[in-house]
Design an enzyme around this catalytic site. Structure first.
Site, PDB file in Angstrom:
ATOM      1  CG  HIS A  23       1.601   6.986 -14.064  1.00 55.61           C
ATOM      2  ND1 HIS A  23       1.883   5.745 -13.539  1.00 55.61           N
ATOM      3  CD2 HIS A  23       2.507   7.831 -13.530  1.00 55.61           C
ATOM      4  CE1 HIS A  23       2.920   5.833 -12.723  1.00 55.61           C
ATOM      5  NE2 HIS A  23       3.313   7.089 -12.693  1.00 55.61           N
ATOM      6  CG  ASP A  31       0.387   4.338 -18.195  1.00 57.22           C
ATOM      7  OD1 ASP A  31      -0.167   4.595 -17.114  1.00 57.22           O
ATOM      8  OD2 ASP A  31       1.447   3.670 -18.280  1.00 57.22           O
ATOM      9  CG  ASN A  83      -1.826   2.584  -7.596  1.00 53.06           C
ATOM     10  OD1 ASN A  83      -2.855   1.938  -7.604  1.00 53.06           O
ATOM     11  ND2 ASN A  83      -0.679   2.111  -8.054  1.00 53.06           N
ATOM     12  NE  ARG A  90       7.698   2.768  -9.316  1.00 49.41           N
ATOM     13  CZ  ARG A  90       7.248   2.437 -10.525  1.00 49.41           C
ATOM     14  NH1 ARG A  90       6.017   2.732 -10.858  1.00 49.41           N
ATOM     15  NH2 ARG A  90       8.020   1.818 -11.397  1.00 49.41           N
ATOM     16  N   GLY A 143       0.820  -1.225   0.000  1.00 50.56           N
ATOM     17  CA  GLY A 143       0.000   0.000   0.000  1.00 50.56           C
ATOM     18  C   GLY A 143       0.846   1.264   0.000  1.00 50.56           C
ATOM     19  CD  GLU A 150       5.943   8.915 -11.173  1.00 48.09           C
ATOM     20  OE1 GLU A 150       5.518   7.763 -11.243  1.00 48.09           O
ATOM     21  OE2 GLU A 150       6.482   9.379 -10.144  1.00 48.09           O
ATOM     22  CB  CYS A 199       1.917  -0.567 -15.705  1.00 54.60           C
ATOM     23  SG  CYS A 199       0.540   0.494 -15.354  1.00 54.60           S
TER      24      CYS A 199
HETATM   25  O1  SUG Z   1       3.847   3.601  -9.107  1.00 54.69           O
HETATM   26  N1  SUG Z   1       2.374   0.674  -7.854  1.00 54.69           N
HETATM   27  C1  SUG Z   1       2.890   1.414  -8.986  1.00 54.69           C
HETATM   28  C2  SUG Z   1       2.066   1.126 -10.222  1.00 54.69           C
HETATM   29  C3  SUG Z   1       2.681   1.745 -11.455  1.00 54.69           C
HETATM   30  C4  SUG Z   1       1.779   1.669 -12.645  1.00 54.69           C
HETATM   31  N2  SUG Z   1       2.401   2.211 -13.762  1.00 54.69           N
HETATM   32  C5  SUG Z   1       1.808   2.875 -14.779  1.00 54.69           C
HETATM   33  N3  SUG Z   1       0.589   3.301 -14.703  1.00 54.69           N
HETATM   34  N4  SUG Z   1       2.526   3.120 -15.816  1.00 54.69           N
HETATM   35  C6  SUG Z   1       2.908   2.922  -8.693  1.00 54.69           C
HETATM   36  O2  SUG Z   1       1.957   3.397  -8.076  1.00 54.69           O
HETATM   37  C7  SUG Z   1       2.427  -0.178  -5.570  1.00 54.69           C
HETATM   38  C8  SUG Z   1       3.408  -0.819  -4.616  1.00 54.69           C
HETATM   39  C9  SUG Z   1       2.798  -1.185  -3.293  1.00 54.69           C
HETATM   40  O3  SUG Z   1       1.855  -0.532  -2.858  1.00 54.69           O
HETATM   41  O4  SUG Z   1       3.272  -2.167  -2.660  1.00 54.69           O
HETATM   42  C10 SUG Z   1       3.068   0.568  -6.721  1.00 54.69           C
HETATM   43  O5  SUG Z   1       4.184   1.045  -6.583  1.00 54.69           O
END
Ligand code: SUG
Length: 451
Positions: A250, A252, A25, A138, A20, A174, A374
């Site tokens: 994002h 995308d 997201n 990240r 989380g 990103e 992604c």
């Molecule tokens: O950066 N999820 C990633 C998902 C990335 C999706 N990428 C694109 N849409 N291109 C993010 O939010 C969740 C990890 C966690 O909660 O354990 C995460 O990093």
């Protein structure tokens, strides 16, 4: 220029888990604490790669990053042997341990922004690793991403790997998830749509209220400059703040482009009409005899909420034959009737190049907010450029089988938050990644292989 799009998919790492970590997201935060299945996640990713390769599309893999990132925890003051570092972090700062253990490099659309040699004034393929400064877990990726890109694209006469955009979170970048290249064919000169959520240097007005913006306009501008793109072929657009608040973290997640087609939600941009008009103008200037096919998806057919929970726009849109495209959609789209019906009608209408929809099961990644698009980084390459990439990273039937066997040998089928401190998990991951570099013929690409 005769060039093809090669999809480089992020191989899911052995620590794939649900911590989380990504506010904004929705899938990530709502699955916090769930038990993950890294083995299934990696096999689902490989099955997608194989599916695309079987469609006749060039496919390659990007190796995962080493996790847990013990070096990062050491920099934060945890000392002793690796096992002690993990144990102390688990006890005193479990959220830092979770950030250090994330397998988030699998979402390769965030690895870098890429532009083909035909679009750059110096005739080279340009890569800028994303700084991913908006999320702590990240922000650990860019260094390793640069190492991997240098190993995969080693010839400086053909490839440039830039430094990530500096400036921290205000200058968040990103990568390709916020960049869409449109062109009549992959080898033709492109028009570049860069999408941001905020401006680093302007007073914030009318921005999202609930969730953060991750991409700065100034960061996108820096990337376009560094890649030596013609300013007339670049358009910067602002993501709709209401879309960000609905979970569109994002571009995308709310639009997808391929070749001369842009499929976008009507509420994707702060001013969608102006974006489409400008895009058409730039495309027509570049290609007076070609047509840009813009397919808007009305909010009365698919709401922002349905777009986010189905991840329709995170489908991959791929060219399967001249004038023919397929949408590679997450299976989750079938569970949302408005989206399933829209996709069916889109194909049946025959009015657009999109003539097929394929639904793939990517549930493990989807629970962290990562759909088909992604998971891949698109790189348009000429035959000579592709020949300069180490052959071992190309996905063939044989590499697929070897990688699937490697996953089955090394990956756990269950990972709960408390397992992240298990020193065995670190040892297993390093063994797996060490073997992987040999399997892909890459030599040393990880710091732990250096000592
Ligand atoms: O950066 N999820 C990633 C998902 C990335 C999706 N990428 C694109 N849409 N291109 C993010 O939010 C969740 C990890 C966690 O909660 O354990 C995460 O990093």
């Amino acid at each position: 220029m005769n060039a093809r799009e090669v999809n480089f998919d992020g191989l899911v790492g052995p620590t794939h888990n649900y911590a989380g970590l990504s506010r904004g997201n929705v899938a990530s935060t709502s699955h916090r604490g769930a038990v993950s299945n890294p083995r299934a996640a990696a096999l689902q990713g490989l099955a997608k790669m194989k599916f695309l390769a079987d469609l006749g599309l060039p496919q390659a893999v990007l190796p995962p990053h080493p996790r847990p990132a013990v070096g990062f925890l050491r920099e934060l003051g945890f000392g002793g042997a690796d096992a002690e570092v993990l144990a102390a972090a688990a006890r005193r700062a479990p959220r830092l341990l979770a950030a250090a253990a994330s397998a988030s490099s699998m979402w390769a659309a965030n690895a870098a922004t890429v532009t083909p040699s035909g679009d750059a004034a110096d005739g080279r393929v340009h890569f800028t690793p994303a700084n991913l400064a908006a999320k702590l877990h990240r922000s650990l990726e860019p260094l390793q991403t640069a190492r991997i890109l240098r190993a995969l694209f080693p010839d400086p006469a053909r490839f440039v790997i830039h430094a990530p955009v500096p400036g921290g979170q205000a200058m968040g970048d990103e990568g390709a998830a916020n960049h869409t290249r449109l062109a009549p064919s992959h080898g033709a000169p492109g028009v570049h749509l860069f999408v941001h959520g905020h401006a680093a240097l302007a007073r914030a007005t009318g921005g999202p209220r609930k969730f953060p913006s991750r991409q700065a306009r100034e960061a996108s501008e820096a990337v376009a400059r560094a890649h030596a793109l013609d300013a007339g072929a670049v358009l910067h657009a602002r993501l709709n703040p209401a879309a960000i608040d609905a979970g569109v973290f994002h571009h995308d997640v709310i639009a997808v482009g391929n070749g001369h087609v842009l499929l976008h939600h009507e509420q994707a941009y702060a001013d969608t009409r102006a974006v489409v008009t400008e895009l058409r103008r730039r495309f027509a200037r570049r290609h007076p005899h070609a047509e840009l096919a813009v397919i808007p998806v009305p909010a009365r057919r698919v709401t922002l909420r349905d777009a986010v929970r189905s991840y329709l726009f995170n489908s991959q849109l791929v060219t399967t034959a001249p004038g023919r495209m397929a949408l590679i959609a997450p299976a989750d789209c079938r569970a949302v009737p408005a989206v399933r019906d829209f996709a069916r009608e889109l194909v049946e209408s025959g009015g657009t190049p999109i003539q097929e929809v394929h639904y793939l099961d990517l549930r493990q990644s989807m629970r962290n907010g990562g759909g088909p698009a992604c998971l891949r980084l698109r790189v348009v390459l000429t035959d000579a450029e592709l020949a300069a990439v180490p052959a071992g990273v190309r996905l063939t039937g044989e590499t697929h089988a070897r990688l699937a066997a490697w996953v089955r040998r090394h990956y756990r089928d269950r990972l709960a938050p408390r397992d992240l401190a298990d020193p065995q998990l670190l040892a297993e991951s390093q063994r797996a990644l060490d073997e992987l570099t040999r399997l892909l013929g890459l030599g040393s690409i990880y710091p732990f292989q250096q000592g």
